[in-house]
Each structure stands twice: as C-alpha cells, then as structure tokens.
Design a protein around this motif. Structure first.
Motif, PDB file in Angstrom:
ATOM      1  N   ARG A 213     -11.263 -34.182 -58.188  1.00  0.00           N
ATOM      2  CA  ARG A 213     -11.224 -34.322 -59.644  1.00  0.00           C
ATOM      3  C   ARG A 213      -9.805 -34.737 -60.027  1.00  0.00           C
ATOM      4  NH1 ARG A 213     -14.449 -31.209 -62.894  1.00  0.00           N
ATOM      5  NH2 ARG A 213     -12.648 -30.181 -63.827  1.00  0.00           N
TER       6      ARG A 213
ATOM      7  N   ILE B  84     -11.368 -36.220 -66.872  1.00  0.00           N
ATOM      8  CA  ILE B  84     -11.486 -36.107 -65.426  1.00  0.00           C
ATOM      9  C   ILE B  84     -12.209 -37.317 -64.846  1.00  0.00           C
ATOM     10  CG2 ILE B  84     -12.267 -34.666 -63.510  1.00  0.00           C
ATOM     11  CD1 ILE B  84     -10.256 -33.277 -65.309  1.00  0.00           C
TER      12      ILE B  84
ATOM     13  N   VAL C 215     -13.892 -38.445 -61.277  1.00  0.00           N
ATOM     14  CA  VAL C 215     -14.359 -37.754 -60.079  1.00  0.00           C
ATOM     15  C   VAL C 215     -14.724 -38.753 -58.995  1.00  0.00           C
ATOM     16  CG1 VAL C 215     -15.235 -35.842 -61.463  1.00  0.00           C
ATOM     17  CG2 VAL C 215     -16.797 -37.653 -60.766  1.00  0.00           C
TER      18      VAL C 215
ATOM     19  N   GLU D  72     -18.180 -35.768 -55.461  1.00  0.00           N
ATOM     20  CA  GLU D  72     -18.041 -34.613 -56.352  1.00  0.00           C
ATOM     21  C   GLU D  72     -19.318 -34.384 -57.169  1.00  0.00           C
ATOM     22  OE1 GLU D  72     -15.759 -31.394 -57.859  1.00  0.00           O
ATOM     23  OE2 GLU D  72     -15.168 -32.848 -56.310  1.00  0.00           O
TER      24      GLU D  72
ATOM     25  N   PRO E  35     -18.587 -32.126 -65.487  1.00  0.00           N
ATOM     26  CA  PRO E  35     -17.731 -32.661 -64.416  1.00  0.00           C
ATOM     27  C   PRO E  35     -16.607 -33.567 -64.896  1.00  0.00           C
ATOM     28  CG  PRO E  35     -19.900 -33.693 -64.387  1.00  0.00           C
ATOM     29  CD  PRO E  35     -19.990 -32.544 -65.321  1.00  0.00           C
TER      30      PRO E  35
END
Length: 319
Positions: free
Chosen positions: A2, A193, A195, A199, A308
């Motif tokens: 991340r 974020i 990723v 992930e 996420p």
C-alpha cells in the motif's frame, strides 16, 4: 503493498508505505524518493520497497500524516469509458447518437496535477454543471508499442481510485467540435492509497477491480456500483493505448465512470447518470449539479467493510 505520498512541500512529495490498518507509515527513502521515480524504474526500486516493508512489518513507522494523491503529477493520463451502461445513459443525458464501435473509448486528459483526497476543489462557476465521476485506474511501468492485452497485465503495477471531475454544461459543446476535452475536464482527484494488484487478492479479476464503489453526496448515499461490470479489462485498455505508441512509465489509465445495468438498485457514480435515469423515467431531469459548499465522498469497499484505497472526501468551492 500500500503506497502513498506524504506532503513534504516538494512537487512530487515523499513516497511512503502504509500499514494495513492505515495507522502507520514509513518513508521509502532515497531508493525511491517519490512514486514517479519508482515508476521510472520499478525493478531498481524494489530493494528500497522491500526494506520499507520489513520496517513496517517490524512495527516501525509514524502516524500517517497528510497524504496527497499517490502520484501528484504524471507524464500521461488516459481515461477510458469501459462501462457500457454509463455510455448508454450519457447518450440519453446529452442527446447523442450511439457510438458504434468494438474498440475501447479513450481520451487524453490533464496529467500535470492530481488533487489530493481531501483537497477543496475550486471551480469558476456553478453554471458549468459541476459533476463528480467515481472510477478506478491503473498505473503502468514502461509499455512497449504493440503490447498485447495478455502481456499488458504484467505492466500494471498499481491500482488507484479516482474522482474524474467533469463540467457537464461545457462537455457537449466540446464533444461536438470533434476535438478533445479541455475546459470540461479539469484535474482529477485520487484516493490516498495506491495498491499493488496482489493486495486486492480475489477482488482483482480479469483486469477488473471487483469492488463496490460507495459514493455519498452531502452525506446521502448516491451509489455503490461495482467495478466488475467493465466491458474491457484494464489490460485491454493498456493494449489499446499502446497500439501505436510506447506508454511512458507512470502513465495512469482510468476505467471511466463505474456503472451498473442494475442502477435502480445500486445507484450511480455521477450526477449526469442520475439525470439520464430521471429522463427515462420521468421525461425530464430533476437532480441539479453540484453547488459551492457541496461535499462528495467516495470509497471502494471490500466485503469486510475495509477501504483498500482509503477515502476521497472533498468540498466544492468557488475559485
């Protein structure tokens, strides 16, 4: 992994790794000082990423600071329109003829700036039809001209969540000229974020982000369409973009507005879609576009309720 960008008063910020719970971060350091530098040579930056990940796993790190867009600027931003339902509804909204093509739709937009997830977003006039557009995107390393869709998958290094701001009053005027958008497409916003594909696990399938994108407008639920409905996967969008050109490392490619045929149940990811639905059901649009002071919140949601990409939460202000 991340990845995020900490604001450090430099144009590209400082690259950090963020813990799974979002509570801690560690700077990657000289081996990959910012995300643009990492994308320029992904392989060379892996030792620095691995060291930062080890420190994070060992419990090191500081409280997460003020995060900007993961990549505050890039060499190229290409946005697709890969959700068929969105295209059908927009044709109704703008009174356009259907586009008969078996090719992905894509345009080249503004890439020298991406707003951070909590920035106020300035516009000159409410009369321009201020609209949000929730979508997903990928960041690629260097993609050679002529890369196939199958080979394009290995060039997708990071996945992001985007708010592609649009000015709907201006858009049809520019579309009818036959040239690309300029005034109708200001800078986009990106969730904090970025990723790596691993992930997301099973939520990354066939080049698609298979997550609901929760959208709220002024605190009220607006939509939760799922990214799995893309007619073309991101690998196919990358291959389309690279057919006649090399793609420079750090190119960002968007999915277009996340949309669902089941819009009556899940809602929409932009206001213009809702207006088109109202035109279908009632003959006229009722929902107005955004006003100064309005807030929009977007967060892709996993089945366990986690986000996420973090959250985009922004207020529209007058320039």
């Amino acid at each position: 992994m991340r990845l995020a960008t900490l604001d450090n008063d430099t144009p590209d910020g400082a690259l950090v790794l963020v813990s799974a719970d979002g509570a801690r971060m560690v700077e990657v350091g000289a081996g990959a000082p910012n995300l643009l530098a990492l994308m320029a040579d992904w392989t060379a930056g892996q030792p620095a990423l691995g060291d930062a990940a080890a420190r994070l796993d060992a419990g090191e790190g500081t409280a997460t600071g003020t995060l900007r867009a993961p990549m505050p600027r890039s060499w190229q931003w290409l946005d697709g329109s890969a959700f068929d339902q969105h295209g059908k509804l927009m044709q109704i909204a703008f009174g356009l003829d259907p586009i008969e093509s078996d090719r992905p739709l894509m345009y080249q937009g503004m890439s020298d700036r991406f707003y951070g997830p909590n920035d106020d977003i300035p516009f000159p006039s409410e009369d321009d039809g201020i609209d949000f557009e929730g979508e997903f995107g990928v960041i690629v390393d260097a993609v050679p001209m002529g890369t196939s869709a199958a080979d394009a998958m290995k060039h997708i290094r990071l996945i992001v969540q985007i708010n592609d701001w649009s000015l709907r009053t201006i858009a049809p005027i520019e579309m009818k000229t036959g040239f690309g958008w300029v005034q109708a497409k200001p800078a986009c916003s990106i969730a904090p974020i970025a990723v790596t594909p691993d992930e997301l696990g099973e939520d990354w399938r066939e080049g698609r982000v298979c997550l609901d994108l929760d959208v709220e407008w002024n605190g009220a639920r607006f939509g939760a369409a799922n990214g799995r409905e893309m007619a073309f996967g991101f690998h196919e969008l990358v291959a389309h973009a690279a057919r006649t050109r090399d793609l420079v490392a750090g190119t960002i490619i968007g999915s277009g507005t996340v949309s669902s045929p089941d819009y009556a149940k899940v809602g929409s990811s932009c206001i213009s879609e809702r207006r088109a639905i109202e035109m279908i059901e009632k003959g006229l649009p009722e929902t107005q576009f955004m006003r100064f002071g309005d807030r929009v919140r977007m967060a892709a949601r996993r089945t366990d309720g986690t986000h996420p990409f973090g959250t985009i939460e922004q207020t529209v202000v007058q320039r």
